[in-house]
Motif scaffolding. Structure first.
Motif, PDB file in Angstrom:
ATOM      1  N   ARG A 168      -6.084 -67.431  65.919  1.00 36.80           N
ATOM      2  CA  ARG A 168      -5.231 -67.597  64.731  1.00 36.80           C
ATOM      3  C   ARG A 168      -4.893 -69.078  64.562  1.00 36.80           C
ATOM      4  O   ARG A 168      -4.308 -69.699  65.451  1.00 36.80           O
ATOM      5  N   THR A 223      -2.849 -71.806  62.259  1.00 34.34           N
ATOM      6  CA  THR A 223      -1.763 -71.903  61.283  1.00 34.34           C
ATOM      7  C   THR A 223      -1.425 -73.368  61.038  1.00 34.34           C
ATOM      8  O   THR A 223      -1.381 -74.169  61.976  1.00 34.34           O
ATOM      9  N   THR A 276      -2.503 -69.502  57.143  1.00 30.03           N
ATOM     10  CA  THR A 276      -3.133 -68.990  58.362  1.00 30.03           C
ATOM     11  C   THR A 276      -4.530 -68.467  58.053  1.00 30.03           C
ATOM     12  O   THR A 276      -4.741 -67.803  57.033  1.00 30.03           O
TER      13      THR A 276
END
Length: 958
Positions: A156, A158, A196
């Motif tokens: 992930r 971000t 994201t």
């Protein structure tokens, strides 16, 4: 750019008349900061784009008379706590190092009390790109029973950015494309903070164990570079786990050292451990050594929750909390409660009696109370009942109940509070219970002290005494009006002896004060109370304190001094003075408002004073009485009313109105005085030719023969038949019109510090410098750089690059023009052309290169070379020009490149950017004169023939 109302006069004379009171005209916002772009949105509101950390400079240009007050406010986002709570009163709003939270809509509001205020807004869009954060999450699940396990990893990424960022994923150096790899999935999750993108690795393959890079980009807006973060995924990757070396709650004594270790038990890559505290930051004495937090010699201020966090960007961070409690104990009090069932206020045999004991402590529930009777410990019995925590009292209160009191119960009882196993000092209080040692208190105010009078600024003592009763409780003071606090700022103040001492008494302290017996350290019965009145005395308060009175000569004048308040209210004396001398007159009535009437003559102008007294002092009303006319009031206009004349001169249209012209004798003219360095250059009388000034009517006078770019002091005073008013002065200065946001016919000579909205590029090596002959370094090399500006004047400014140390060969300096916010509209023959014209000076054997670029603003700025010159070009200023046809908002960029040595100064002056094609001719400037040195395009044949014919006719008739 918005609407900008300008007052147009049909013709300008040396002395002109017109209406002079104007409501603020519709405001205009211009900028001179580091803007990336300025454009109009669909709602016709201008949007100012700026990079985070740059300087925001917005100027509100407005007209009006009297001079409007400009106020900046903001909505849609928070600039700062200070800016939100208080508006900024200034024509220019400047924010150094602007932050993202300071973006939003800014309003400038101009108001001068006439008509409707002018309001203009601009939306500031702050551009930024943070370093992305990459976290890894794993899932393991059974698929088709127990045949095999699928291990899926989510990476992930971000980031916080404006505008929205574009994401690029790489495995090693190879770009990851979802369409070419069935083992990956790239998507944007819902309900996430910030922007994201998730890279999903489905059912990990051997090649999936690699270095992964998340690269984010805002496509170079505001020259913001791409940023990236890399994570190495291995088969050992795992989330962090920690454990603490202490319990969740740690209780210690003051002065002890505390060591808390947060041990990492799992996690790869190796987690990073950080410590924090709530509330507030870590104490200054705290030491973090690896995984341990060390607190030396703790104090009660060090108490709180200490948080250990371990992060390695795999899974969720691991967190543990420790509540640190530092023992404290203070303020031990007692209460004696007679039998509450019988409403008794005294000790009586055969009735119950309760003794209570309370201490303020931390932790309150860990306090141990021990009771003693005549020094011997007390244990529970039929007649003595111990309550460790009395439900009828405040929490943490211990009580000893004496049931059916007997003579044997008369004794000295002691209550001791302590912490088990602690070094905190124990506290003890003794209570003597006998038939003569306990009686209800009697509270009284000494005779003559029910009302206390004190002069403002003095000290006062309010007294409320316990004249009888045992034991004697402390006295609590408060204001009788429940919304008023005590002078200390607290609702109540405790006094052991019942004496409340007040210092530097002010009139807002005046009023009634309540004194009460405290419910502790005595009998717990109905509280006794009394009141004391504080009376603050002060001299009379008068209106006006000062007043300027103007009148015509030989007219009656009335001066009135109003008494607003006085304590005591009875006056003792009223006297009038002129210029410090007592005016003999009948004694005024002390009950009436003081008043003085007289006929004003040239001999009795001056300062009049009415002195009013009471027993506490004397106050005065002061009147400045005069037939002298009021001052003129200058009309401040933006931009300045400057007219450029021949010979490097300019004129200034000075404008003013006369304040209340009918208040005094007729004004017949004005004295005007123009000064430079305190030397008079002009002193003359402006004759009004029999036309007296009118209230609110604008007058003007053209001050001419002023030298560019000098500034001057102008002084103006009205004249009547009997006197001359005071001079008022202002500075008038040459100011180049600000060309933003559209090109104009004006030539920028860099004569004022705003340099026509030009700015330095932050990405270059060094800056251009504004200079004139008077500010040159006397030690500079004589073989390079200009002596004067393009016009040949010593006061005139120009921009140049300094080639001396520490500059080295190839160093670049970039000077940016304002952003010209044109549209991409086309004319009948295509895009609209603009002419860029400037003078350059390139003298010296080490001259480098001067380049000029066209920078067109779009998604990414593009610079296109338009003109260049290198090497020595002679000792004179030379003119250059070229046409540009931009496709949108554009800037002109001047790039100076340092040559091989210090004799390489390059200068530019008189830059203009005008609509339309250039007139094709080259010129060289020398000693303030411009001489043609050849054309770029040949003249048409017909013009050559006409030129030859005119020469022939001239010779024929010579």
């Amino acid at each position: 750019m918005g609407l900008f109302w300008i007052l147009l006069l049909s013709r300008v004379y040396a002395l002109a008349w017109g209406q002079g009171v104007y409501a603020p005209a519709n405001a205009q916002i211009v900028h001179s900061g580091a803007a990336c772009n300025v454009k109009d949105d669909n709602m016709s509101e201008r949007i100012y784009t700026i990079k985070e950390g740059d300087t925001l400079v917005l100027q509100c240009i407005v007209k009006g008379h009297p001079r409007p007050q400009v106020r900046w406010t903001k909505t849609a986002g928070s600039a700062s706590d200070k800016f939100q709570e208080t508006s900024i009163y200034n024509e220019t709003l400047r924010i150094e190092g602007i932050q993202r939270v300071q973006g939003g809509r800014y309003y400038c509001k101009a108001d001068n009390g006439v008509g409707v205020a002018a309001i203009k807004s601009i939306r500031v869009d702050v551009q930024y790109l943070d370093i992305p954060v990459l976290t890894v999450h794993q899932t393991i699940s059974d698929v088709r029973g127990s045949y095999y396990q699928e291990k899926t990893v989510f990476l992930r990424c971000t980031v916080n950015s404006n505008p929205p960022a574009r994401f690029i994923w790489k495995r090693g150096d190879m770009l990851i494309e979802q369409s070419k790899d069935n083992g990956v999935d790239i998507y944007e999750p819902l309900y996430t903070q910030g922007e994201t993108k998730v890279l999903k690795l489905k059912n990990l393959r051997p090649k999936d164990f690699a270095d992964y890079t998340c690269q984010v980009s805002v496509r170079n807006v505001c020259n913001i570079k791409d940023k990236s973060v890399t994570f190495r995924l291995t088969n050992a990757t795992s989330p962090p786990m920690i454990r603490l070396s202490v319990n969740d709650t740690v209780v210690v004594d003051p002065g002890q050292d505390v060591r808390i270790t947060c041990e990492v038990t799992a996690g790869f890559p190796l987690p990073i451990v950080t410590w924090s505290r709530y509330p507030g930051p870590l104490p200054l004495s705290a030491q973090v050594r690896g995984e341990s937090l060390i607190l030396r010699a703790v104090t009660p201020a060090d108490a709180g929750f200490y948080n250990c966090t371990a992060v390695n960007n795999v899974g969720n961070p691991a967190r543990k909390n420790v509540n640190l409690v530092v023992r404290t104990m203070s303020n031990l009090t007692f209460q004696i409660t007679p039998d509450s069932n019988k409403d008794s206020e005294t000790i009586q045999m055969g009735r119950d009696l309760k003794l209570s004991c309370h201490v303020d402590a931390t932790p309150q529930d860990k306090v141990n109370y021990t009771w003693y009777k005549n020094g011997a410990p007390v244990f529970n019995s039929d007649s003595l009942i111990l309550l460790r925590s009395d439900p009828d009292m405040a929490p943490g209160t211990s009580s000893l109940e004496i049931v059916d009191m007997k003579f044997r119960d008369l004794a000295t009882y002691s209550c001791m509070a302590s912490f088990s196993g602690s070094t905190v000092r124990e506290l003890r209080v003794d209570v003597n219970i006998s038939q003569n040692s306990v009686s209800p208190p009697v509270l009284t105010v000494p005779p003559g002290r029910q009302a206390v009078s004190v002069r403002e600024g003095g000290n006062a003592e309010l007294v409320c005494l316990v004249v009888d009763g045992k034991p004697r409780p402390p006295i609590l003071w408060s204001r009788t009006e429940k919304d008023l606090l005590m002078p200390s700022g607290k609702p109540t103040v405790e006094t052991p002896d019942g004496r409340l001492r007040l210092k530097n008494v002010s009139r807002d302290m005046m009023g009634a004060y309540r004194c009460q017996t405290a419910p502790y350290n005595g009998l717990n019965i109905k509280r006794r109370e009394a009141q004391v009145q504080l009376n603050v005395q002060y001299p009379p308060i008068l209106d006006p304190v000062f007043q300027d009175v103007r009148s015509r000569n030989y007219q009656m004048v009335t001066l009135r001094c109003t008494i607003l308040r006085s304590n005591p209210p009875r006056l003792t004396d009223i006297r009038w003075f002129r210029n410090g001398d007592f005016i003999r007159m009948p004694m005024p009535d002390l009950k009436e408002t003081p008043e003085l009437k007289f006929k004003l003559e040239p001999t009795n102008n001056g300062s009049y004073e009415c002195r009013v007294s009471n027993t506490e002092g004397t106050s005065a009303c002061t009147f400045n009485v005069s037939a002298q006319p009021y001052n003129a009031e200058f009309y401040f206009d933006t931009p300045n009313p400057v007219r450029i004349l021949k010979g490097n001169n300019y004129s200034y249209n000075l404008q003013w109105t006369q304040k209340d012209p009918d208040a005094t004798d007729r004004i017949i003219g004005y004295w005007i005085n123009v000064r430079k360095n305190k030397q008079n250059l002009l002193s003359k009388q402006i004759d009004l030719k029999g036309k007296a000034p009118e209230k609110g009517v604008l007058m003007s006078y053209a001050v001419s023969d002023l030298k560019i770019p000098l500034s001057y002091e102008v002084r103006l005073a009205p004249i009547t038949t009997y006197s001359t008013g005071d001079y008022v002065s202002r500075i008038i200065q040459y100011s180049e019109p600000y060309t933003y946001p559209r090109p104009s016919d004006h030539v920028c000579g860099f004569e004022d510090e705003r340099i026509c909205g030009f700015s330095q590029d932050r990405s270059d090596i060094f800056d251009w410098t504004r200079q004139n002959h008077l500010t040159q370094n006397p030690k500079r090399s004589a073989n390079t750089g200009p002596d004067t500006d393009r016009s040949g004047t010593k006061e005139g400014y120009y921009m140049y690059i300094e080639a001396s140390r520490p500059r080295t060969q190839g160093d670049k300096a970039l000077l940016l023009s304002p952003l010209f916010n044109i549209t991409s509209s086309k004319g009948p023959k295509g895009r609209v052309p603009y002419c860029v014209s400037f003078y350059y000076h390139m003298k010296g054997k080490h001259i480098g290169t001067l380049n000029v670029y066209l920078r067109v603003r779009s998604i990414a700025s593009v610079d296109r070379a338009m003109w260049t010159k290198s090497g020595h070009q002679g000792p004179d200023w030379k003119k250059a020009f070229f046409d540009v046809t931009p496709s949108g908002p554009f800037q002109i960029v001047f790039e100076g490149i340092r040559g091989s040595g210090f004799e390489g100064d390059i200068a530019i002056d008189d830059v203009s950017i005008t609509r339309g094609e250039c007139k094709q001719q080259n010129t060289v400037a020398n000693a303030g004169k411009t001489v043609l040195i050849g054309g770029s395009h040949p003249l048409p044949l017909a013009k050559w023939l006409a030129f030859g014919l005119s020469c022939f006719v001239s010779l024929l008739f010579r």
